[in-house]
Design a protein around this motif. Structure first.
Motif, mmCIF file in Angstrom:
data_model
loop_
_atom_site.group_PDB
_atom_site.id
_atom_site.type_symbol
_atom_site.label_atom_id
_atom_site.label_comp_id
_atom_site.label_asym_id
_atom_site.label_seq_id
_atom_site.Cartn_x
_atom_site.Cartn_y
_atom_site.Cartn_z
ATOM 1 N N GLN A 1 10.239 -1.499 -9.532
ATOM 2 C CA GLN A 1 8.647 -1.607 -10.039
ATOM 3 C C GLN A 1 8.366 -2.785 -9.071
ATOM 4 O OE1 GLN A 1 8.337 -2.729 -13.743
ATOM 5 N NE2 GLN A 1 7.729 -1.129 -14.344
ATOM 6 N N ASN A 2 9.265 -3.404 -8.753
ATOM 7 C CA ASN A 2 8.312 -4.876 -7.325
ATOM 8 C C ASN A 2 8.874 -4.617 -6.191
ATOM 9 O OD1 ASN A 2 7.854 -6.790 -9.883
ATOM 10 N ND2 ASN A 2 9.972 -7.525 -9.522
ATOM 11 N N ALA A 3 9.853 -3.748 -5.963
ATOM 12 C CA ALA A 3 9.311 -2.717 -4.989
ATOM 13 C C ALA A 3 8.274 -1.394 -4.711
ATOM 14 C CB ALA A 3 11.083 -2.221 -4.302
ATOM 15 N N LEU A 4 8.527 -1.364 -5.479
ATOM 16 C CA LEU A 4 7.425 -0.356 -5.481
ATOM 17 C C LEU A 4 6.118 -0.393 -5.187
ATOM 18 C CD1 LEU A 4 8.120 2.552 -8.075
ATOM 19 C CD2 LEU A 4 8.522 3.008 -6.057
ATOM 20 N N PHE A 5 5.481 -2.107 -5.681
ATOM 21 C CA PHE A 5 4.789 -2.729 -5.497
ATOM 22 C C PHE A 5 4.293 -3.739 -4.483
ATOM 23 C CE2 PHE A 5 2.119 -6.240 -6.335
ATOM 24 C CZ PHE A 5 0.894 -6.528 -5.800
ATOM 25 N N ALA A 6 5.203 -3.869 -4.319
ATOM 26 C CA ALA A 6 5.492 -4.541 -2.938
ATOM 27 C C ALA A 6 5.408 -3.036 -1.390
ATOM 28 C CB ALA A 6 6.696 -5.071 -2.416
ATOM 29 N N GLU A 7 5.872 -2.175 -2.014
ATOM 30 C CA GLU A 7 5.846 -0.748 -0.807
ATOM 31 C C GLU A 7 4.134 -0.638 -1.269
ATOM 32 O OE1 GLU A 7 6.744 2.007 1.779
ATOM 33 O OE2 GLU A 7 8.065 -0.324 1.095
ATOM 34 N N GLN A 8 3.657 -0.404 -2.171
ATOM 35 C CA GLN A 8 1.944 -0.499 -2.607
ATOM 36 C C GLN A 8 1.471 -0.818 -2.155
ATOM 37 O OE1 GLN A 8 1.470 0.027 -6.732
ATOM 38 N NE2 GLN A 8 2.310 2.032 -6.969
ATOM 39 N N THR A 9 1.674 -2.654 -2.249
ATOM 40 C CA THR A 9 0.822 -3.143 -0.852
ATOM 41 C C THR A 9 1.414 -3.272 0.738
ATOM 42 O OG1 THR A 9 1.506 -4.643 -2.736
ATOM 43 C CG2 THR A 9 0.601 -5.544 -0.276
ATOM 44 N N SER A 10 2.454 -2.574 0.634
ATOM 45 C CA SER A 10 1.885 -2.443 2.065
ATOM 46 C C SER A 10 1.790 -1.429 2.805
ATOM 47 C CB SER A 10 3.872 -2.539 2.964
ATOM 48 O OG SER A 10 4.387 -2.235 4.033
ATOM 49 N N LEU A 11 1.500 0.047 1.753
ATOM 50 C CA LEU A 11 1.283 1.445 2.550
ATOM 51 C C LEU A 11 -0.395 0.811 2.406
ATOM 52 C CD1 LEU A 11 3.193 3.441 -0.275
ATOM 53 C CD2 LEU A 11 2.909 3.170 2.269
ATOM 54 N N THR A 12 -1.196 -0.095 0.695
ATOM 55 C CA THR A 12 -2.293 -0.644 0.797
ATOM 56 C C THR A 12 -2.766 -0.888 1.781
ATOM 57 O OG1 THR A 12 -2.666 -0.399 -1.719
ATOM 58 C CG2 THR A 12 -3.990 -1.626 -0.481
ATOM 59 N N GLN A 13 -1.648 -1.667 2.534
ATOM 60 C CA GLN A 13 -2.277 -2.221 3.991
ATOM 61 C C GLN A 13 -2.456 -1.590 5.244
ATOM 62 O OE1 GLN A 13 0.523 -5.676 3.973
ATOM 63 N NE2 GLN A 13 -1.548 -7.106 2.512
ATOM 64 N N GLU A 14 -1.213 -0.749 5.614
ATOM 65 C CA GLU A 14 -1.271 0.299 5.872
ATOM 66 C C GLU A 14 -1.806 1.262 6.060
ATOM 67 O OE1 GLU A 14 2.214 3.689 7.772
ATOM 68 O OE2 GLU A 14 2.317 2.139 5.836
ATOM 69 N N ARG A 15 -2.275 1.280 4.939
ATOM 70 C CA ARG A 15 -3.436 2.628 4.017
ATOM 71 C C ARG A 15 -5.247 2.304 5.230
ATOM 72 N NH1 ARG A 15 -6.386 5.181 -1.168
ATOM 73 N NH2 ARG A 15 -7.951 6.050 -0.115
ATOM 74 N N LYS A 16 -5.663 0.595 4.810
ATOM 75 C CA LYS A 16 -6.250 0.368 5.235
ATOM 76 C C LYS A 16 -6.150 0.237 7.180
ATOM 77 C CE LYS A 16 -7.109 -3.380 1.811
ATOM 78 N NZ LYS A 16 -7.785 -4.762 1.452
ATOM 79 N N LEU A 17 -5.161 -0.552 7.304
ATOM 80 C CA LEU A 17 -5.115 -0.449 8.797
ATOM 81 C C LEU A 17 -5.183 1.421 9.651
ATOM 82 C CD1 LEU A 17 -1.925 -2.310 9.663
ATOM 83 C CD2 LEU A 17 -4.408 -3.265 9.892
ATOM 84 N N TRP A 18 -4.974 2.247 9.273
ATOM 85 C CA TRP A 18 -4.967 3.779 9.220
ATOM 86 C C TRP A 18 -6.458 3.721 9.682
ATOM 87 C CZ3 TRP A 18 -2.339 6.373 12.011
ATOM 88 C CH2 TRP A 18 -1.209 6.270 11.868
ATOM 89 N N GLU A 19 -7.390 3.646 8.225
ATOM 90 C CA GLU A 19 -8.577 3.380 7.730
ATOM 91 C C GLU A 19 -9.402 3.327 9.778
ATOM 92 O OE1 GLU A 19 -9.621 1.778 4.265
ATOM 93 O OE2 GLU A 19 -8.668 4.162 3.169
ATOM 94 N N ILE A 20 -9.001 1.907 9.579
ATOM 95 C CA ILE A 20 -9.379 0.865 10.467
ATOM 96 C C ILE A 20 -9.141 1.988 11.916
ATOM 97 C CG2 ILE A 20 -9.874 -1.124 12.220
ATOM 98 C CD1 ILE A 20 -9.161 -2.663 9.598
ATOM 99 N N ALA A 21 -8.324 2.392 12.139
ATOM 100 C CA ALA A 21 -7.862 2.976 13.141
ATOM 101 C C ALA A 21 -8.250 4.525 13.521
ATOM 102 C CB ALA A 21 -5.915 3.416 12.837
ATOM 103 N N LEU A 22 -8.392 4.737 11.832
ATOM 104 C CA LEU A 22 -9.837 6.313 12.324
ATOM 105 C C LEU A 22 -10.957 6.126 12.528
ATOM 106 C CD1 LEU A 22 -9.219 8.682 11.559
ATOM 107 C CD2 LEU A 22 -9.872 8.774 8.864
#
Length: 292
Positions: free
Chosen positions: A96-117
């Protein structure tokens, strides 16, 4: 990596990790698989843990055994189940911690992708505008290319005409060159004859100059002689003029004397002379010779 890894592959990888005596985790299972996203592997790993408990319960259905053995095996099995549950809960918390970290990373990556988009959309809009501008420029350049192509065709035609003219001019140039060479030969021949004539003329001029110098010397001598003779003649003329003037004076004096003598002659003689024919009465006196 592909995110749609089959659950059977994840279950087999988890069993292999557990068989090595290691606790199946998302990273270990992914390392065992060599593919799969952390979210997909973590979700299937939870299902594996649930099925592991069910498989362990199935192994608990044992045949009839002696009481003490069955009790000991049951106690051991309960301890194993409790330990497995603790391990499963710990693994689940870790996952769950790994998933939370992965979700956080994915969220940040999603924001980066949104900015990039957003930037990509902006760039796309700018690119679309640039593309439209480039398309307009392309059409303009196509028109220019067509014009240049027409000019090129015209220039090629002009080049062909100029090449034809050049060919004709080359033939004319060869003809003129031949005529020029012939003219040069003629000029050289004329120059040679002219040089010969000039040399001959120089020799003649030299001879004439020598002759002229001789004639000038002779002329100078003759002029000198004539001048001397003229001086002599002038002296003679002056002397003759002096003699003539002296004689003229004497003649004048004699005429005056004669006139005076005639005027003083007796009249009787004049009258007697009137009756005498001319030529008979004149005395035959001889004229006196007048000395010079």
């Amino acid at each position: 990596m592909a995110s749609g890894v089959p659950e059977t592959d994840v279950f087999k990888a988890a069993d292999a990790v557990l068989a090595r005596g290691e606790r199946p985790t998302v990273e270990r299972v992914r390392l065992e698989l060599g593919r799969g996203s952390p979210a997909r592997v973590g979700q299937l790993l939870e299902q594996w843990w649930e099925r592991l408990a069910q498989r362990l319960k199935g192994h608990a259905l044992l045949p009839n055994l002696p009481g003490e053995v069955a009790q000991a095996f049951s106690d051991t099995w309960r301890l194993a189940l409790a330990q497995a549950a603790i391990v499963a809960h710990a693994a689940l918390a870790e996952e769950q911690n790994a998933l939370f970290a992965e979700q956080t990373s994915l969220t940040q990556e999603r924001k980066l992708w949104e900015i990039a988009l957003t930037e990509a959309q902006t760039n796309m809009a700018e690119s679309a505008a640039k593309l439209a501008q480039a398309d307009a420029q392309l059409r303009e350049r196509q028109v220019l290319v067509d014009q240049l192509e027409a000019q090129r065709t015209d220039l090629l035609q002009q080049r062909d005409r100029l090449q034809e003219q050049l060919g004709r001019q080359q033939v004319e140039m060869d003809d003129l060159r031949a005529k020029h060479n012939a003219a040069q030969e003629h000029i050289r021949a004329v120059e040679d004859r002219a040089h010969q004539q000039v040399d001959q003329a120089r020799q003649e001029i030299k001879s004439l100059q020598q002759r002229l110098e001789r004639e000038q010397r002779d002329h100078h001598k003759l002029v000198t002689q004539l001048s001397m003779q003229q001086d002599d003649l002038r002296n003679a003329v002056r002397a003759a003029e002096q003699v003539a003037a002296h004689q003229t004076g004497r003649v004048t004096a004699l005429e005056a004397t004669l006139t005076q003598w005639r005027n003083q002659a007796p009249p009787s003689k004049r009258q007697s002379r009137k009756g005498v024919p001319e030529g008979k009465g004149k005395p035959r006196n001889r004229a006196k010779k007048i000395p010079p």
